[in-house]
Structures are given as C-alpha cells and as structure tokens.
Design an enzyme around this catalytic site. Structure first.
Site, PDB file in Angstrom:
ATOM      1  CE  LYS A 107      33.060   3.785  -2.461  1.00 52.80           C
ATOM      2  NZ  LYS A 107      33.231   3.263  -1.081  1.00 52.80           N
TER       3      LYS A 107
HETATM    4  C1  PLP Z   1      32.291   3.447  -0.065  1.00 54.41           C
HETATM    5  C2  PLP Z   1      32.286   2.495   1.063  1.00 54.41           C
HETATM    6  C3  PLP Z   1      31.192   2.386   1.948  1.00 54.41           C
HETATM    7  C4  PLP Z   1      29.999   3.304   1.861  1.00 54.41           C
HETATM    8  O1  PLP Z   1      29.198   3.027   0.750  1.00 54.41           O
HETATM    9  P1  PLP Z   1      28.072   4.063   0.286  1.00 54.41           P
HETATM   10  O2  PLP Z   1      27.516   3.500  -0.960  1.00 54.41           O
HETATM   11  O3  PLP Z   1      28.774   5.379   0.086  1.00 54.41           O
HETATM   12  O4  PLP Z   1      27.069   4.150   1.393  1.00 54.41           O
HETATM   13  C5  PLP Z   1      31.217   1.408   2.920  1.00 54.41           C
HETATM   14  N1  PLP Z   1      32.281   0.601   3.061  1.00 54.41           N
HETATM   15  C6  PLP Z   1      33.356   0.672   2.258  1.00 54.41           C
HETATM   16  C7  PLP Z   1      34.498  -0.246   2.487  1.00 54.41           C
HETATM   17  C8  PLP Z   1      33.408   1.624   1.229  1.00 54.41           C
HETATM   18  O5  PLP Z   1      34.481   1.694   0.436  1.00 54.41           O
END
Ligand code: PLP
Length: 439
Positions: A107
C-alpha cells in the site's frame, strides 16, 4: 487526463478533481476516459529500464498534461524511492516483493503517490487538507507514513483498539507531526462508520476540508500498475516472456491495477485472483453470478472483504464483457488451515517466510501450475506485506525466525501518541472541530 464515473460516462472530471473527490457524487468510481497503449518497442526493451523510469513512462502516459513531466518525475522519484524485487522461489515460481517501502506493505505505492499528488495540487494559501482514514492496520500505516510531514495536510487515523499487530500499532502511533491517531473502542466497521458519518456531516464539512484516502482513489490505483511492468522487466532479464500473476486480493485494487497494465499493453498470460474464504470473486469467475456477502474474519485479515470496492473498475475495464474477463482471470480461494500449511511449506521446502496474504497468492500460483503442467511459463505471486507485520497469524517457531527490518526496530524506542475514542460520533466530531481552535 479526463476521468468518468463508472455510473455515468458523461460525467467527466479532470485528474485533480478526481483525486480530491475520491468518489464521484453518483457513487460510481473514477476511471480514465482513455487508456493509452504503450509502444511495443518500449515493452520489448523494458528490461533496460529501472522501476522509476518505468513508473514515469507509465504514469505520464496515463496522467498526460494534468501534471507537467518534470513535476511528475519529481513526484515519482520521491514516492517510489524503494525497490520491488522479483525473487525466485521454485524452478518456475517467483515472488514479487512489494514490501520494501516504509510501512512494509504494497500500500506504500498507492499512499505515497497519492499524498504527493495531493500536496502538489495544494496551494499554500489554501485551507488545510484533512485526510480521514479508518484502518484495520495496513492502510493507516501506509497513509500515515505517506503524508508524514507533507505541508498543509493533516491526517486523522481511526483503528480498532487492540485489533492490529504490535508493529502496525507502532507504525500508526509513533509519527507525531501532522498525524493524529484515535484508538477506537470498537471494530474496524465502527471506525469506518464514524468516518462515513463525518463525510456526510455538512456542518463539519463547512469547517474542515475533508478528504478520504481509501483504496478507491484513482491516484492510489495508478502507481500500482507500475510494479507489474517492472516485474515483467525483471522476468525478461531472466529470459522469461510468458508470465502469470497471482494476486492476493481483498478490495481488488491491486488486481485492477494489474488489469490496467494489461490494457496498456503489458503481455500477461493469466491473472489469478487469490482470496481467503471471502471468495465473492472466485465464485463469480466460476458461476458468472456476482453475489457480495458479509465478510468473515481470517488470518489474512487485509483480505477480509465480502464486497470488493474495486470490482466495478474491473468490470468497467472489460466493458462488462464477462467472457473476456473469464478468459484472462481465474480465481482460487483458500482456508486458514491451508494458509498455515502453505506458510510451513514455503519455509520448510523453499526457505521463504511469507505473510498469510502472500501465502495465499503462493497457493494460487501453485494450484494454477498443477493444472497447467506445461513448463512454458512462469508464475509471479505478489507478496503484499512483510511477514513481521502479521506475527499472530504465523506459527510461533517460524515467526521467531523473521528478521525485523531496522526501520521497524527503531520505532520501538519512540513514544506512542494516540487518543482513545468511544464509538460515539459526537465525540469524534468534537475531536475534529477542536483542530480549528488549537491552531
Ligand atoms: C490491502 C492488502 C491486500 C488486499 O489488496 P486489495 O488491493 O484490497 O485487493 C492484500 N494483502 C495485504 C497485506 C494488504 O494490506
């Protein structure tokens, strides 16, 4: 760059509006009006470029003159100041490590780019931008670290007290400066509900300039397409041209970004949607019926989503053509028990320690390989977080072996700063209104 709402293609806005609004008033999602296809020559020789160079090429093709080239380049160089290496795990399986940014999760790509784009558009004489975020852990940390010290912005983070891991709590609560943290005596849904009430509160919106930083913001989606191109570049350097991506998915922003890259000309054999038992999308891919359900708690809690918010973007990319989508995508779901077993297998057989989300992507890549035994392609599974962020979900003897990055060790020496909040909207509103009397 022009963007439309998925609910109304005639409603067009510029990039800046889409970034600050996050969601159109008609509750659709913003999508680029035109998806540029990169020239074949660039793709063919993409192995000659760095992640930052690829990011600039992809970003400027999408964003166009909404941000002048030199400014966009500066934003990218500052936001994407870490690498996303592809590491070989088995003979034809590789992991794309997306956790080398400051919050140790993928993220960071979205949050760091978004914060710098917002800061770029803000003028010093403008009203302070108040970013409100409800988080179950990863989003809040990435947004806090993304906006930390960014002038003219203030971030208020709500998280459920006692329901995030120690490292996530450190990442959230040790920033200070323009980052304010509220530990809510409730669940993640309570946090999200408080934030939604704030956005709907006209009186509050007259006082503060509120914006959301959630995963539907288009400026979070765009930078996530960069690392798919960069992963392909790394595979080319290994002499591999035919690639499958397995993506651990919750709200499906990550996978939507992969499909955006595909539409921009990235050659991909298959995308694999890997989920925990919150399997709305795998069920859709099997049956053609889209049926959202309430989410169920699992070890891979960042993927506990029953109604993926970015799904409409994926349907939009394919103009609602389910057949075309089903040709390109397959879905697999796995239980907590399978996830734990996969963490063991990865550690014991391949000496790789994965977080539960990553383990699910590995399982999906492995399942696809078993169903497609021809060896003329390689699988790349995405590692979305460093395992040290999820120690509770990892068997103790393996968790004990995880090397904690220095970046995080250092946080343990800082003082924690946060305030407690009951699930009480009036109290939350007062907390926000007090900002104006303090400064
Ligand atoms: C947010 C997140 C996901 C999911 O990602 P999306 O884009 O919402 O599908 C998967 N793994 C981790 C560690 C995350 O923080």
């Amino acid at each position: 760059m022009k963007l439309y709402s998925t609910n109304n293609k005639d409603l067009q806005v510029d990039f800046q509006t889409a970034v600050f609004q996050s969601m159109p008033q008609d509750k659709g999602l913003y999508m680029p009006d035109h998806i540029p296809v990169l020239d074949e020559d660039f793709i063919k020789h993409i192995d000659q470029y760095s992640l930052q160079e690829i990011a600039f090429k992809v970003g400027s093709a999408l964003i166009g003159d909404s941000i002048p080239a030199a400014d966009l380049k500066a934003i990218i160089d500052e936001a994407i100041n870490f690498e996303a290496p592809v590491v070989q795990v088995t003979e034809n399986t590789y992991v794309l490590e997306l956790f080398h940014g400051p919050s140790l999760a993928f993220k960071d790509f979205g949050a760091r780019f978004m914060s710098r784009v917002m800061a770029y558009y803000l003028r010093p004489e403008e009203k302070m931008l108040d970013v409100l975020v409800a988080t179950s852990g990863d989003t809040g940390a990435a947004v806090a670290l993304g906006f930390l010290g960014v002038p003219n912005t203030r971030v208020t983070i709500l998280f459920p007290a006692g329901k995030v891991s120690n490292i996530q709590e450190l990442q959230l609560c040790t920033n200070g400066q323009n980052i304010h943290v509220l530990e809510v005596d409730g669940t993640f849904d309570d946090c999200q509900h408080l934030v939604k009430q704030a956005f709907a509160d006209q009186e509050l919106n007259a006082e503060l300039r509120l914006t959301s930083a959630n995963s539907i913001n288009i400026s979070r989606l765009i930078p996530q397409s960069f690392y798919y191109f960069n992963a392909y570049a790394q595979m080319l350097r290994e002499g591999i041209k035919d690639v499958v991506f397995a993506v651990p998915s919750g709200n499906f922003g990550n996978l939507a970004a992969g499909l955006l890259a595909y539409k921009m000309g990235l050659p991909v054999r298959k995308f694999i949607a890997a989920t925990n038992i919150n399997d709305t999308v795998p069920r859709f891919l099997e049956t053609g019926l889209y049926e959202a359900r309430p989410s169920v708690q699992t070890h891979a809690n960042a993927m506990d989503v029953g109604a993926p918010s970015n799904w409409v973007r994926i349907m939009d990319l394919f103009n609602g053509d389910r057949e075309a989508l089903m040709d390109l995508m397959e879905g697999y779901r796995f239980t907590d028990a399978e996830t734990i077993q996969a963490i063991h297998e990865l550690r014991d057989k391949y000496n790789y320690i994965a977080c539960p989300h990553t383990a699910i992507a590995w399982l999906a890549a492995d399942a696809y390989q078993k169903q497609n035994p021809e060896k003329d392609f390689a699988s790349v599974f995405l590692s979305t977080a460093h395992p040290c962020k999820f120690p509770e979900a990892i068997p103790a003897e393996i968790a004990a072996e995880i090397k904690i990055p220095a970046l995080v060790e250092e946080l343990k020496h800082r003082t924690k700063q946060s305030s407690a909040l009951a699930v009480n909207y009036a109290a939350f509103k007062q907390y926000l209104l007090n900002y104006n009397t303090q400064t």
